[in-house]
Design a protein around this motif. Structure first.
Motif, PDB file in Angstrom:
ATOM      1  N   ILE A 137      12.044   6.764 -37.154  1.00 32.66           N
ATOM      2  CA  ILE A 137      10.709   6.935 -36.076  1.00 32.66           C
ATOM      3  C   ILE A 137      11.515   7.981 -35.232  1.00 32.66           C
ATOM      4  N   LEU A 138      10.511   8.902 -34.774  1.00 38.95           N
ATOM      5  CA  LEU A 138      10.787   9.706 -33.798  1.00 38.95           C
ATOM      6  C   LEU A 138      11.032   9.206 -32.232  1.00 38.95           C
ATOM      7  N   GLN A 139      12.187   9.571 -31.784  1.00 39.30           N
ATOM      8  CA  GLN A 139      12.672   9.229 -30.427  1.00 39.30           C
ATOM      9  C   GLN A 139      11.540   8.959 -29.507  1.00 39.30           C
ATOM     10  N   GLU A 140      10.443   9.789 -29.382  1.00 40.46           N
ATOM     11  CA  GLU A 140       9.455   9.527 -28.270  1.00 40.46           C
ATOM     12  C   GLU A 140       8.627   8.472 -28.612  1.00 40.46           C
ATOM     13  N   ALA A 151      19.355   2.282 -35.455  1.00 36.69           N
ATOM     14  CA  ALA A 151      19.908   2.409 -36.693  1.00 36.69           C
ATOM     15  C   ALA A 151      19.522   4.080 -36.849  1.00 36.69           C
ATOM     16  N   CYS A 152      20.396   4.823 -37.605  1.00 32.55           N
ATOM     17  CA  CYS A 152      20.128   5.977 -37.662  1.00 32.55           C
ATOM     18  C   CYS A 152      20.767   6.493 -39.034  1.00 32.55           C
ATOM     19  N   HIS A 153      20.495   7.466 -39.774  1.00 31.92           N
ATOM     20  CA  HIS A 153      21.270   8.243 -40.754  1.00 31.92           C
ATOM     21  C   HIS A 153      20.614   9.578 -40.906  1.00 31.92           C
ATOM     22  N   ILE A 154      21.442  10.507 -40.754  1.00 31.00           N
ATOM     23  CA  ILE A 154      21.008  11.920 -40.540  1.00 31.00           C
ATOM     24  C   ILE A 154      21.134  12.699 -41.892  1.00 31.00           C
ATOM     25  N   THR A 165      18.599  14.008 -43.672  1.00 32.75           N
ATOM     26  CA  THR A 165      17.546  12.924 -43.490  1.00 32.75           C
ATOM     27  C   THR A 165      17.070  13.117 -42.050  1.00 32.75           C
ATOM     28  N   GLY A 166      17.832  13.729 -41.088  1.00 26.65           N
ATOM     29  CA  GLY A 166      17.603  13.185 -39.675  1.00 26.65           C
ATOM     30  C   GLY A 166      16.824  14.344 -38.960  1.00 26.65           C
ATOM     31  N   LEU A 167      16.016  15.195 -39.629  1.00 29.31           N
ATOM     32  CA  LEU A 167      15.340  16.357 -39.150  1.00 29.31           C
ATOM     33  C   LEU A 167      13.771  15.573 -39.046  1.00 29.31           C
ATOM     34  N   ILE A 193      15.750   5.681 -35.980  1.00 25.22           N
ATOM     35  CA  ILE A 193      15.418   6.493 -35.468  1.00 25.22           C
ATOM     36  C   ILE A 193      15.763   7.914 -36.024  1.00 25.22           C
ATOM     37  N   ASN A 194      14.730   8.880 -35.953  1.00 26.47           N
ATOM     38  CA  ASN A 194      15.009  10.152 -36.292  1.00 26.47           C
ATOM     39  C   ASN A 194      15.250  10.846 -35.269  1.00 26.47           C
TER      40      ASN A 194
END
Ligand code: LLP
Length: 434
Positions: free
Chosen positions: A182-185, A206-209, A173-175, A159-160
């Motif tokens: 993948i955008l939350q929406e 998963a995420c990595h911002i 990386t998380g903007l 998720i972004n």
């Protein structure tokens, strides 16, 4: 003082009897045996950093996946594999390295926005733990390849969260504006699609911002978003078992505080204790940066400024260049991100004049510098250690100017081993055809 007390405390390099050492091995000894430039790592610090993070999540079911890109040298990977680490990879090449180092493929997560068919097939055949999927098209490709190979692909969606990690723009990386995740929406619909797909097994999120994060707030904001998504999915009958919080834990390069893993761990545990999820993280820099130094020798001095006053902060009118035998091809971070790396003379005491020096390499680019305006007492032939070079040092190195890649050494107590021999010209020419 060219190096802050915070950095002196954080780096594996310490003065022993006036000579900079890693563990009980003098860097002078390593340089005379192996030559320069050479990367030197402390196996002890690699382990202790790993154990710090591992302990912070102790009371939760968890798995550390070391981010191979930070330092992919086999001996480093093996050190972590022996501690029970899993691995976060971003290419088939990194998967091959993990296997060569004795890593367990069942503890490998595969991140990255551009996984090729060959890489997906390799990972499916190897039986990795999870694909961290970054787009609709990638999800479809993984499903198709799983069908062709008669496998079921384990997946998580990355998720972004559109959260600002407050770090250097190149390593954020998380903007929304970043290419990752993948955008939350869009995530809900994609989870439904994956859930209904017989070729896929939906495991987690998963995420990595971003990287070099010191304030944990953006990490918690992201975690809260992921937990809300997990709840929404559960309402729709999609039960996730895994949550991957990414990497990004910052270290001390100059005087910034290293990421407080214990304080972070307490809050993560608070949020996740009752959830029954397996937590994973993907640390790279935190495990390796300060465990490594790049050793280099001064080739030439080109002083054109006046000698500095002993106090730091005084800069000369002219420029004093110290041309060293390491360059931007060995350590790209200063050129690429204007990154600040501490520099220490291997011999603590010097009779040479003190000046403010720019440390530059032999490469034909003005951007080829390793450190600027450092108050040092230098003579030609002196040995210097560039600190915090264990992460994104050797793994970002290249052959620019047809320079051979540096050797690498692993120290254990009072002994050391060359874990990557210096590249030879023959190594470089062997792939080419006239
Ligand atoms: N997971 C993913 C999906 C990543 O993209 C990264 C790093 C990590 C984990 C590990 O992040 P770490 O814990 O090391 O911060 N070359 C830059 C850093 C680029 C980081 C890229 N992604 C530098 O030298 O600062």
């Amino acid at each position: 003082m060219t190096v802050t007390p915070e950095l002196m405390n954080a780096t594996a390099a310490k003065y022993r009897n006036g000579t900079l050492s890693i563990e009980d091995t003098s860097l002078e000894e390593i340089a005379s045996a192996v030559g320069t430039p050479v990367y030197v790592y402390s196996s002890e610090m690699l382990k202790s950093q790993y154990l710090k993070l591992d302990k912070a999540l102790d009371s939760l079911p968890h798995q550390l996946h070391y981010a191979v890109k930070a330092n992919s040298t086999l001996a480093v990977l093996k050190t972590f594999a022996e501690l029970g680490a899993g691995f976060d990879i971003v290419s088939g090449g990194e998967l091959s390295r993990v296997l060569a180092a004795g890593g367990n493929p069942e503890s490998v997560v595969f991140s990255g926005v551009g996984k090729s068919v060959e890489e997906i097939d390799f990972a499916l055949k190897t039986g990795i733990e999870c694909f961290n999927v970054e787009s609709d098209s990638e999800l479809m490709r993984i499903s198709q390849r799983a069908e062709v190979l008669g496998k079921i692909a384990p997946i998580a969606l990355r998720i972004n969260p559109n959260v600002d990690p407050k770090t250097h723009p190149y390593i954020s990386t998380g903007l929304k504006e970043n290419k990752f995740g993948i955008l939350q929406e869009a995530a809900l619909a994609l989870y439904q699609q994956a859930h209904a797909d017989p070729n896929l097994h939906v495991r987690g999120v998963a995420c990595h911002i971003g990287s070099q994060i010191s304030d944990p707030t953006p990490l918690f904001d992201t975690l809260d978003q992921l937990l809300a998504l997990i709840d929404q999915l559960a309402d729709q009958g999609i039960q996730l078992t895994d949550i991957d919080l990414g990497g990004g834990f910052g270290v001390t390069y100059q005087d910034e505080a290293s990421f407080d893993v214990n304080a972070w761990g307490i809050q993560v545990i608070e949020r996740l204790a009752s959830r029954g999820l397996t937590v994973s993280i993907e640390p790279g820099r935190f495990l390796t940066a300060n465990a490594g130094v790049l050793l280099t020798r001064v080739e030439y001095l080109k002083p054109s400024g006046a000698p500095a006053q002993a106090d730091e902060g005084h800069t000369d009118e002219g420029k004093n260049f110290a041309i060293v035998d390491a360059a931007m091809n060995d350590l790209l971070r200063p050129s690429l991100y204007q990154a600040w790396h501490g520099v220490l003379a291997v011999q603590e005491h010097s009779a040479s004049e003190t000046r403010s020096w720019d440390l530059v390499g032999p490469i034909c680019e003005s951007g080829d510098w390793l450190a600027k305006n450092r108050i040092l007492s230098l003579a030609e032939g002196d040995l210097l250690a560039i600190l915090s070079a264990g992460a994104y040092g050797s793994s970002l190195s290249s052959n620019y100017n047809t320079r051979n890649r540096a050797a690498e050494v692993m120290v254990r107590g009072d002994s050391f081993r060359v874990v990557r021999r210096r590249e030879s010209l023959q190594d470089q020419l062997t792939t080419e055809i006239l």
